[in-house]
Each structure stands twice: as structure tokens, then as C-alpha cells.
Design a protein around this motif. Structure first.
Motif, mmCIF file in Angstrom:
data_model
loop_
_atom_site.group_PDB
_atom_site.id
_atom_site.type_symbol
_atom_site.label_atom_id
_atom_site.label_comp_id
_atom_site.label_asym_id
_atom_site.label_seq_id
_atom_site.Cartn_x
_atom_site.Cartn_y
_atom_site.Cartn_z
ATOM 1 N N LEU A 195 0.830 -1.209 0.000
ATOM 2 C CA LEU A 195 0.000 0.000 0.000
ATOM 3 C C LEU A 195 0.862 1.257 0.000
ATOM 4 O O LEU A 195 0.722 2.126 -0.850
ATOM 5 C CB LEU A 195 -0.927 -0.008 1.216
ATOM 6 C CG LEU A 195 -1.858 -1.205 1.375
ATOM 7 C CD1 LEU A 195 -2.712 -1.037 2.624
ATOM 8 C CD2 LEU A 195 -2.736 -1.399 0.145
ATOM 9 N N ILE A 196 1.735 1.340 1.005
ATOM 10 C CA ILE A 196 2.625 2.494 1.176
ATOM 11 C C ILE A 196 4.048 1.968 1.300
ATOM 12 O O ILE A 196 4.337 1.226 2.242
ATOM 13 C CB ILE A 196 2.266 3.307 2.440
ATOM 14 C CG1 ILE A 196 0.795 3.729 2.417
ATOM 15 C CG2 ILE A 196 3.161 4.519 2.600
ATOM 16 C CD1 ILE A 196 0.299 4.292 3.750
ATOM 17 N N PRO A 197 4.922 2.163 0.332
ATOM 18 C CA PRO A 197 4.922 3.220 -0.679
ATOM 19 C C PRO A 197 4.505 2.798 -2.087
ATOM 20 O O PRO A 197 4.563 3.614 -3.001
ATOM 21 C CB PRO A 197 6.400 3.613 -0.707
ATOM 22 C CG PRO A 197 7.116 2.303 -0.541
ATOM 23 C CD PRO A 197 6.260 1.526 0.448
ATOM 24 N N TYR A 198 4.106 1.537 -2.307
ATOM 25 C CA TYR A 198 3.875 1.085 -3.686
ATOM 26 C C TYR A 198 2.731 1.823 -4.356
ATOM 27 O O TYR A 198 2.752 2.022 -5.573
ATOM 28 C CB TYR A 198 3.602 -0.418 -3.716
ATOM 29 C CG TYR A 198 4.805 -1.285 -3.434
ATOM 30 C CD1 TYR A 198 6.089 -0.741 -3.316
ATOM 31 C CD2 TYR A 198 4.671 -2.658 -3.265
ATOM 32 C CE1 TYR A 198 7.183 -1.537 -3.048
ATOM 33 C CE2 TYR A 198 5.771 -3.463 -2.999
ATOM 34 C CZ TYR A 198 7.033 -2.901 -2.886
ATOM 35 O OH TYR A 198 8.110 -3.700 -2.628
ATOM 36 N N ILE A 199 1.717 2.241 -3.594
ATOM 37 C CA ILE A 199 0.586 2.968 -4.178
ATOM 38 C C ILE A 199 0.611 4.437 -3.765
ATOM 39 O O ILE A 199 0.480 5.332 -4.597
ATOM 40 C CB ILE A 199 -0.756 2.315 -3.765
ATOM 41 C CG1 ILE A 199 -0.828 0.872 -4.285
ATOM 42 C CG2 ILE A 199 -1.930 3.135 -4.283
ATOM 43 C CD1 ILE A 199 -2.058 0.116 -3.838
#
Length: 256
Positions: A195-199
């Protein structure tokens, strides 16, 4: 140097490739560092990833099931010339056992980021994707001796194979603002790297929150580079290593 950024989940053939993740991870590295994102090989019991993910219930069972596959891939990485392995899952599965099998640095992003945060803050808060991650995270924090630095652990409540970026940003922002308001942390670590940081970029959240929001992926990559540059790895006293080969991890005990 070459870093294997290792997912604890087998590759899902139904998904598109990992080009976005690969490019993002590479962008965090220094010139001259190659970061390779890869998965553990599929294994018996790996279906628990799909079954629990489809129910949005993640409690640590998947991490325990994946540990032997993680260790095998770590040994493979050392045999294939990698200079370090980073376990991409933010709950550090297989890191301790993996260190007892190799001499290259094996880095867990959660523990690495916790210690980086504590050099800059006295009190931190943590966000996780789902409610089931909350007690699991607290157990890990106690095992690391870091629980007394953490003001609270709260769930963002968003997870799944397809996540809307704006929905995730709004949910993470609301959760982090609540943590700052209620518990007064001086920094925040978002766990759940898918989720964070991938999105969502932690820096975008940091601008809204007003306290540091730590990027577990970039922090661990830069720490791996530091270990390589300084000739450091995990202590042989803390993590004694036998002379083992990759075949020892892929063969039965009493094969003919």
C-alpha cells in the motif's frame, strides 16, 4: 552492488508483471546499485496467501508458512552473487532464520526502519493495513524490545488486489491524523508496503501530517548499501552459520 528484494509470497501468474514495483525500488537506490525484485518459489501450503487475502484476514500465518521458502531463496541469492537480501514484507518473516544460513546481509524492513526512526524521534506510531495486523505487530515489537517507543498501532482498513489510490490516501491520512491527535507521536511508520509506498508515497502523507512518515523500502535499501560499503553484516555470534549449500535446503534428509 546487487540487492535481492525478496517477496515472501509466490508469484501470482494472474497478475501483470512487477515493472512498477521494480522501477520504484530501483529509484530508491544509489547509482551503481542494482535492485532485483523477486518472489520465493511456490510451495505446498502457499494457497493460504490466496485464501486469507480473499477474506482480508492477515494474521501472520502466511509469514510462518513461507519461512522455509524464504530461507531457500536467501541461500540461492548468496550462491548467485547477490551482496544483500532485503525481505520486502514489512513484518520481517524469515529474516532471523535466514541470517543463520548465509553471511551476506539479510535485512528486515520493519526492524531497520524502526531503528532509523528512533535516531530521529523519541516516540513513533505505526499504521498497518488490516485489524488482524495490529496484535501481530505488537507481538513483533515486543520481541524486538521496541514496544515502549510506540504510542499506538492502528489499522488503515484498506487492502486487496485492487486498491483505489485516492481511497487509500484518504484512509491513511485520516488514520495518521488520529494518531497524531490522540497519541502525540513524533514520526509514523506505515507498514504494509504493498500500500505504502507502492501505491501512496509517504512524502505526500508527510506533507499533510507534519511529522516524518518513513519509507520502509527506501530506508532498507540505503541501509543495505551502507552495510556493503562498510563491509558489515550480521554478527556471527548472534547468528552463527553452518557451512551449508543450496542443495541442503532443497533435498530430503535421507534421499538415496
Amino acid at each position: 552492488m546487487r540487492i535481492l528484494f525478496l517477496s515472501h509470497a509466490p508469484r501470482n501468474p494472474r497478475r501483470d508483471g512487477n515493472e512498477h514495483v521494480q522501477n520504484l525500488l530501483q529509484s530508491y537506490a544509489s547509482p551503481g546499485t542494482e535492485v532485483v525484485f523477486d518472489h520465493v518459489d511456490d510451495f505446498e501450503g502457499g494457497r493460504v496467501f490466496r485464501a486469507m487475502g480473499e477474506q482480508s484476514i492477515l494474521t501472520g500465518v502466511t509469514d510462518a508458512m513461507a519461512t522455509p521458502a524464504i530461507i531457500r531463496k536467501i541461500v540461492w541469492a548468496e550462491d548467485n552473487g547477490y551482496d544483500a537480501v532485503i525481505q520486502s514484507n514489512t513484518f520481517d518473516p524469515g529474516v532471523g532464520p535466514g541470517r543463520t544460513a548465509v553471511r551476506i546481509p539479510v535485512i528486515g524492513v520493519m526492524k531497520c526502519t524502526l531503528h532509523a526512526a528512533m535516531t530521529l524521534c523519541d516516540r513513533i506510531a505505526i499504521t498497518v493495513p488490516l485489524p488482524g495486523h495490529v496484535p501481530y505487530t505488537r507481538r513483533i515489537l515486543r520481541s524486538y524490545g521496541m514496544d515502549h517507543f510506540v504510542t499506538d498501532v492502528r489499522s488503515v482498513g484498506v487492502y486487496g488486489e485492487t486498491v483505489d489510490k485516492q481511497e487509500l490516501f484518504d484512509a491513511a491520512l485520516e488514520t495518521m491524523k488520529g494518531l497524531v491527535r490522540d497519541t502525540n507521536p513524533e514520526g509514523i511508520i506505515p507498514l504494509g508496503g504493498a500500500l505504502i509506498p507502492y501505491i501512496v508515497d509517504p512524502l505526500d502523507l508527510q506533507r499533510e501530517i507534519g511529522v516524518p512518515v518513513f519509507n520502509t523500502k527506501s530506508t532498507s535499501i540505503r541501509f543495505a548499501e551502507t552495510c556493503h560499503a562498510l563491509g558489515l553484516s550480521h554478527s556471527q555470534i548472534t547468528y552463527p552459520t553452518a557451512n551449508l549449500s543450496y542443495a541442503d535446503f532443497t533435498s530430503r534428509a535421507f534421499e538415496a
